[in-house]
Design a protein around this motif. Structure first.
Motif, PDB file in Angstrom:
ATOM      1  N   HIS A  14       0.824  -1.217   0.000  1.00 53.00           N
ATOM      2  CA  HIS A  14       0.000   0.000   0.000  1.00 53.00           C
ATOM      3  C   HIS A  14       0.852   1.258   0.000  1.00 53.00           C
ATOM      4  N   LEU A  48      -6.766   9.098   8.410  1.00 50.09           N
ATOM      5  CA  LEU A  48      -6.731   8.753   6.981  1.00 50.09           C
ATOM      6  C   LEU A  48      -8.142   8.538   6.452  1.00 50.09           C
ATOM      7  N   LEU A  49      -8.904   7.741   7.169  1.00 52.28           N
ATOM      8  CA  LEU A  49     -10.264   7.421   6.758  1.00 52.28           C
ATOM      9  C   LEU A  49     -11.166   8.653   6.847  1.00 52.28           C
ATOM     10  N   ALA A  51     -10.316  11.810   6.619  1.00 53.67           N
ATOM     11  CA  ALA A  51      -9.982  12.750   5.549  1.00 53.67           C
ATOM     12  C   ALA A  51     -10.649  12.300   4.253  1.00 53.67           C
ATOM     13  N   LYS A  52     -10.572  11.010   3.986  1.00 48.16           N
ATOM     14  CA  LYS A  52     -11.175  10.482   2.765  1.00 48.16           C
ATOM     15  C   LYS A  52     -12.688  10.671   2.768  1.00 48.16           C
ATOM     16  N   GLN A  53     -13.315  10.408   3.915  1.00 50.24           N
ATOM     17  CA  GLN A  53     -14.776  10.466   3.984  1.00 50.24           C
ATOM     18  C   GLN A  53     -15.316  11.892   4.062  1.00 50.24           C
ATOM     19  N   GLN A  54     -14.564  12.790   4.671  1.00 49.98           N
ATOM     20  CA  GLN A  54     -15.110  14.116   4.956  1.00 49.98           C
ATOM     21  C   GLN A  54     -14.683  15.215   3.993  1.00 49.98           C
ATOM     22  N   SER A  66     -14.371  20.462   3.676  1.00 49.29           N
ATOM     23  CA  SER A  66     -15.227  19.499   4.375  1.00 49.29           C
ATOM     24  C   SER A  66     -16.586  20.134   4.679  1.00 49.29           C
TER      25      SER A  66
END
Ligand code: ZN
Length: 199
Positions: A14, A48-49, A51-54, A66
């Protein structure tokens, strides 16, 4: 047989997908990460998650945000009659670092590139035209680097918005095809200052 145990190999895989990270750096980062406290890693994974979602796009200028409107669009001190058109959110960040520019932005989301199948309809060009017509914009500054795609995009966008407002482009002492984000702040500030009317 990999020299790495399976979970470690997965992590390296990754990390290696990240820009600028080769196999050696990926290995170094992975070995570093697994030595950190579990709490720290959990917070990292959560950030990390989140940032990706919001993080999405500003509804007005398409910069990263956001919330419905980004920090720049919500700032009452900005000059709302000037819009700087850029290809990418990274260009907004680069221009903000100069502290010279006080207007708003419009992020196109890329450049017109027929070779890659990217036409104006994949970008936020129509939204820009609507904005310029509605917001009584006094000047649109196009800050796109002069690559082949950059020139095509600049000319296309310029023609569409010229009927509504003054259109200028930043002066490029920047290298051909050079990205805004790699230009130092002084060069970029000068490029902004030395902008000329788009002919
Ligand atoms: Zn915005």
């Amino acid at each position: 047989m990999s020299v790495y145990t399976r979970p470690l190999a997965r992590l390296i895989e990754h990390l290696q997908k990240l820009p600028g990270i080769g196999p050696k750096s990926a290995q170094r980062l992975a070995l570093h990460l697994i030595q950190r406290p579990e709490k720290e890693i959990a917070a990292f994974a959560e950030a990390l998650l989140a940032a990706k979602q919001q993080v999405g796009h500003c509804q007005r200028c398409f910069h990263l945000s956001s919330e419905d409107l980004c920090n720049i669009c919500r700032d009452p001190k900005r000059d709302t009659q000037t819009i700087c058109v850029v290809a990418d959110p990274r260009d907004v960040i680069a221009l903000e670092k100069t502290r010279e520019y006080k207007g708003l932005y419009h992020v196109l989301g890329g450049l017109i590139s027929p070779m890659d199948g990217i036409g104006p309809e994949q970008l936020t060009v129509q939204a820009l035209v609507r904005r310029v017509a509605q917001e009584k914009t006094q000047e649109v500054i196009i800050a796109i680097s002069p690559s082949v795609e950059g020139e095509t995009t600049t000319l296309y966008v310029g023609q569409l918005i010229k009927p509504f407002t003054r259109v200028t482009r930043i002066a490029f002492g920047l290298p051909m095809g050079g990205d805004l984000e790699y230009a130092d702040e002084v060069t970029l500030a000068r490029a902004l200052e030395g902008r000329r009317d788009l002919t």
